[in-house]
Write a protein that holds these residues in place. Structure first.
Motif, short mmCIF file in Angstrom:
data_model
loop_
_atom_site.label_atom_id
_atom_site.label_comp_id
_atom_site.label_asym_id
_atom_site.label_seq_id
_atom_site.Cartn_x
_atom_site.Cartn_y
_atom_site.Cartn_z
N ARG A 1 37.55 -29.84 44.43
CA ARG A 1 38.53 -30.31 43.42
C ARG A 1 38.17 -29.69 42.07
O ARG A 1 37.61 -30.36 41.20
CB ARG A 1 38.49 -31.84 43.34
N PRO A 2 38.41 -28.37 41.91
CA PRO A 2 37.95 -27.66 40.70
C PRO A 2 38.42 -28.28 39.39
O PRO A 2 37.66 -28.33 38.41
CB PRO A 2 38.51 -26.24 40.87
N ALA A 3 39.64 -28.81 39.32
CA ALA A 3 40.14 -29.38 38.06
C ALA A 3 39.29 -30.59 37.66
O ALA A 3 38.89 -30.76 36.50
CB ALA A 3 41.61 -29.78 38.21
N GLU A 4 38.98 -31.45 38.67
CA GLU A 4 38.18 -32.65 38.40
C GLU A 4 36.75 -32.26 37.99
O GLU A 4 36.15 -32.83 37.07
CB GLU A 4 38.15 -33.53 39.66
N TYR A 5 36.20 -31.26 38.70
CA TYR A 5 34.84 -30.79 38.38
C TYR A 5 34.76 -30.29 36.93
O TYR A 5 33.84 -30.62 36.18
CB TYR A 5 34.43 -29.67 39.34
N GLU A 6 35.76 -29.53 36.52
CA GLU A 6 35.82 -28.97 35.16
C GLU A 6 35.82 -30.11 34.13
O GLU A 6 35.14 -30.07 33.11
CB GLU A 6 37.10 -28.11 35.03
N LYS A 7 36.61 -31.17 34.45
CA LYS A 7 36.75 -32.32 33.55
C LYS A 7 35.41 -33.05 33.40
O LYS A 7 34.96 -33.39 32.31
CB LYS A 7 37.80 -33.27 34.15
N ILE A 8 34.74 -33.26 34.56
CA ILE A 8 33.44 -33.95 34.53
C ILE A 8 32.41 -33.12 33.76
O ILE A 8 31.64 -33.63 32.95
CB ILE A 8 32.94 -34.22 35.98
N LEU A 9 32.41 -31.80 34.00
CA LEU A 9 31.47 -30.90 33.32
C LEU A 9 31.65 -30.96 31.81
O LEU A 9 30.68 -31.04 31.04
CB LEU A 9 31.68 -29.47 33.83
N GLN A 10 32.90 -30.97 31.38
CA GLN A 10 33.19 -31.02 29.94
C GLN A 10 32.71 -32.35 29.34
O GLN A 10 32.07 -32.38 28.29
CB GLN A 10 34.70 -30.85 29.71
N ALA A 11 33.02 -33.45 30.05
CA ALA A 11 32.59 -34.78 29.58
C ALA A 11 31.05 -34.82 29.48
O ALA A 11 30.48 -35.34 28.52
CB ALA A 11 33.08 -35.87 30.53
N TYR A 12 30.38 -34.23 30.49
CA TYR A 12 28.91 -34.22 30.52
C TYR A 12 28.36 -33.44 29.33
O TYR A 12 27.44 -33.88 28.65
CB TYR A 12 28.44 -33.61 31.84
N ASP A 13 28.92 -32.25 29.07
CA ASP A 13 28.47 -31.41 27.94
C ASP A 13 28.59 -32.16 26.62
O ASP A 13 27.67 -32.16 25.79
CB ASP A 13 29.29 -30.12 27.88
N GLU A 14 29.77 -32.78 26.42
CA GLU A 14 30.01 -33.49 25.14
C GLU A 14 29.02 -34.65 24.98
O GLU A 14 28.44 -34.85 23.91
CB GLU A 14 31.45 -34.02 25.10
N LEU A 15 28.83 -35.42 26.05
CA LEU A 15 27.95 -36.59 26.00
C LEU A 15 26.49 -36.16 25.77
O LEU A 15 25.76 -36.76 24.98
CB LEU A 15 28.08 -37.38 27.30
N GLN A 16 26.11 -35.07 26.44
CA GLN A 16 24.73 -34.60 26.31
C GLN A 16 24.45 -34.12 24.88
O GLN A 16 23.38 -34.37 24.32
CB GLN A 16 24.46 -33.48 27.31
#
Length: 641
Positions: free
Chosen positions: A118-133
């Protein structure tokens, strides 16, 4: 860029019908370091509580931008908690710890192999992770434990087990922990009411350095003038319900206040002269036909004048002096190879102390090392475990106890003092109490109901009437306000006897001490000079120890089996450091010798030697520089070999 964090405008506060504060104006901007000073009872703590939002006020406004956090530590407010030391400190970082949980949850999602379908969902999670980190890192998430350890170490908790439950600690330890927790929360405005109580000198020094680098603004009430000098850059004084702002540290504020009073007094006196002249002219000339016009115009001039009030000097301050009945011999006290402690258990040993007539000796060392125990042993209130304690001839001791343990009777203040000196008249006793600000009905208060400051003043009144030639003082400035401290210092500076005292008040030590004796569990070390000199010498000694240690390590490294390029480089670096230090010392010695000859020339100047005040100043300066020179010569001899 400085930003306004809080504004107090025209704030007025009553308790019932009694006016406490009137038209108070105060501003706090980022990086401000503000001291609030004033008499005991002037309303300092009340104003702090109002600013911290803990007390209401009757008139005026307080404005603060949204999001500005205030951290407030009341006087002697300890941390009450059922948690362990570590868990309580961790509770400051709830927000960050939640963020960390969210990061772990996102990491788990990203570790699920099915996510790659599910590449779209993965991209979304990755972005959220980057911002939070990024946020987690910026807000100090990766250094929570290091921050906690650093602050607990600063407050001398590193010798404790961090799993200790807080409710098992003493009052003083809880107070220190309360301050530690507040510093960890890093509020935009840090409000501290007497934060220096319960702190030993080492912790105070650490706290000063920490606050100098603090990112937010600081508002402090403290009786520790050395601390204020190191930390603050503005002083607000509350006096007679109103407030006045001064720029600079505490010493600078005292200078400005004295200069302002002098200026106001001159202006007032000048105007009074003018008024008197005008009144005399009017009286003489109003009835004469020829000059009546001139007299009338002078009268108009007088009516238009805005008359100044006589400037108010200090509000009533205590005023007293310590006298002695008879002088002691030259040797006042000899302590040799003493061990002290309770119940046969030694807390300190190898204690050597020599006190000569007119010495003023400060006893310093960390809390709990045995300073009060030593004093009580000298006064024979505790048995000496081993060694000898000897008083010289004609020595009479006067003792001031920081606990004021004896002052708990139900007698009135007047009776308490009179019973100790029954041969004095009531007038003499009332006068002695008046000197210590007990006037009118104050002398009829019962002793047990007195505040800490009042008990301290009563204990000093007792001490003054004793006329002892050797004063032994345990924390004499503890409960006194800034004015009373100043009066006590001036009285002790003029005192013709000998003094041995314990104090955490470094400003007081600087003004009073002629030598400092440091007590540790392994013995005593003597430093000839005031507190600043003692600190400088200790730093030099530690530096020397570090150099010697490094040299030994370098020598070890020079052994043929271990000889490497890196160690060789290290040894050369040390040698360069040693040479540089020698050059530094030699330059200082040269400069000091020039200064000394300059001061010696002044001694020969008739203007100086005929004026005993100037003469004293010059000899004091000369003595100071000669001590510095001796110390430098000793150090030079040690490291130039």
């Amino acid at each position: 860029m400085a930003m306004m964090l809080l504004q107090v405008q025209q704030v007025t506060k009553y308790f019932g019908a009694e006016l406490i504060l009137s038209n108070i104006k105060l501003e706090i901007q980022t990086k401000d370091r503000i001291a609030l000073v004033g008499r005991n009872g002037a309303g300092k703590s009340t104003l702090l509580k109002i600013i911290a939002g803990q007390l209401s006020y009757d008139e005026g406004t307080i404005t603060k931008p949204n999001g500005v956090e205030i951290g407030y530590l009341a006087q002697n407010s300890g941390l009450e908690s059922n948690l362990s030391i570590w868990d309580e400190m961790m509770s400051v970082f709830k927000g960050l710890l939640n963020m960390e949980k969210q990061l772990r949850a996102l990491e788990q999602k990203m570790a699920d192999p099915s996510i790659y379908n599910r590449p779209a969902e993965y991209e979304k999670i990755l972005q959220a992770y980057d911002e939070l980190q990024t946020r987690f890192k910026e807000e100090g998430g990766y250094q929570i434990e290091a921050d906690i350890r650093s602050i607990l170490h600063g407050f001398r908790f590193h010798q404790y087990d961090y799993s200790t439950p807080i409710h098992t600690l003493s009052g003083g330890q809880k107070t220190r922990l309360g301050l530690a927790k507040l510093l960890l929360s890093k509020p935009d405005i840090l409000i501290l009411d007497e934060p220096t109580n319960h702190l030993d000198i080492e912790t105070l020094t650490w706290l000063e350095q920490y606050l100098q680098g603090y990112q937010g603004a600081i508002l402090i009430v403290s009786h520790d003038r050395y601390f204020l000098d190191k930390v603050v850059n503005q002083v607000y004084e509350i006096s007679r319900h109103s407030i006045k702002k001064y720029y600079g540290n505490y010493s600078r504020y005292l200078e400005q206040k004295a200069a302002q009073y002098e200026r106001d007094l001159k202006q007032y006196e000048k105007q009074q002269e003018e008024v008197t002249k005008l009144q005399e002219f009017i009286q003489k000339n109003i009835a004469r036909a020829t000059t009546t016009k001139r007299a009338q115009s002078r009268r108009k001039q007088l009516e238009k004048m805005e008359l100044m009030d006589r400037p108010l000097g200090d509000e009533k301050s205590a005023h007293f002096s310590f006298e002695i009945e008879k002088q002691s011999g030259n040797e006042v006290l000899q302590v040799q190879e003493a061990s002290i402690g309770y119940g046969g258990e030694a807390v300190a040993r190898n204690i050597n102390l020599s006190v000569k007539r007119e010495d003023s000796v400060a006893l310093v060392g960390p809390n709990g090392i045995g300073k009060s125990t030593l004093i009580k042993t000298i006064l024979n209130k505790l048995p000496l475990l081993s060694g000898t304690i000897q008083f010289g001839s004609n020595v009479t001791t006067g003792y001031y106890d920081q606990e004021q343990a004896d002052l708990s009777s139900n007698k009135t203040v007047l009776q308490e003092l009179w019973d100790e000196y029954p041969l004095k008249s009531e007038k003499e006793i009332r006068t002695a109490l008046g000197n210590f600000l007990f006037s009118g009905d104050d002398v009829l208060k019962t002793v047990s109901s007195l505040s800490g400051g009042e008990k301290a003043r009563l204990a000093l009144a007792k001490l003054m009437l004793q006329k002892a030639n050797f004063l032994i003082l345990d924390e004499p400035t503890n409960h006194l306000d800034l004015d009373s401290k100043e009066v006590l210092e001036n009285a002790l500076i003029d005192y013709p006897g000998t003094i041995l005292f314990i104090s955490h008040d470094r400003y007081f030590i600087n003004r009073i001490a002629t030598k400092v004796v440091e007590l540790s569990k392994d013995g005593t070390q003597e430093f000839l000079g005031d507190y600043d000199y003692y600190v400088q010498k200790r730093e030099e000694m530690l530096e020397l120890e570090r150099l010697e240690k490094a040299e030994k390590e370098a020598e070890k490294a020079m052994q043929p089996t271990k000889s490497t390029y890196q160690q060789d480089k290290e040894a050369k670096k040390l040698e360069r450091q040693r040479k540089r230090r020698i050059e530094e010392i030699e330059a200082k010695i040269e400069a000091l010798e020039t200064e000394i000859s300059g001061w010696e020339e002044k001694l020969a100047d008739p203007d100086v030697f005929q004026d005993h005040v100037k003469m004293r100043e010059v000899t004091d300066e000369l003595e100071k520089r000669k001590n510095e020179l001796d110390a430098l010569m000793d150090e030079w001899a040690e490291i130039a070999e």
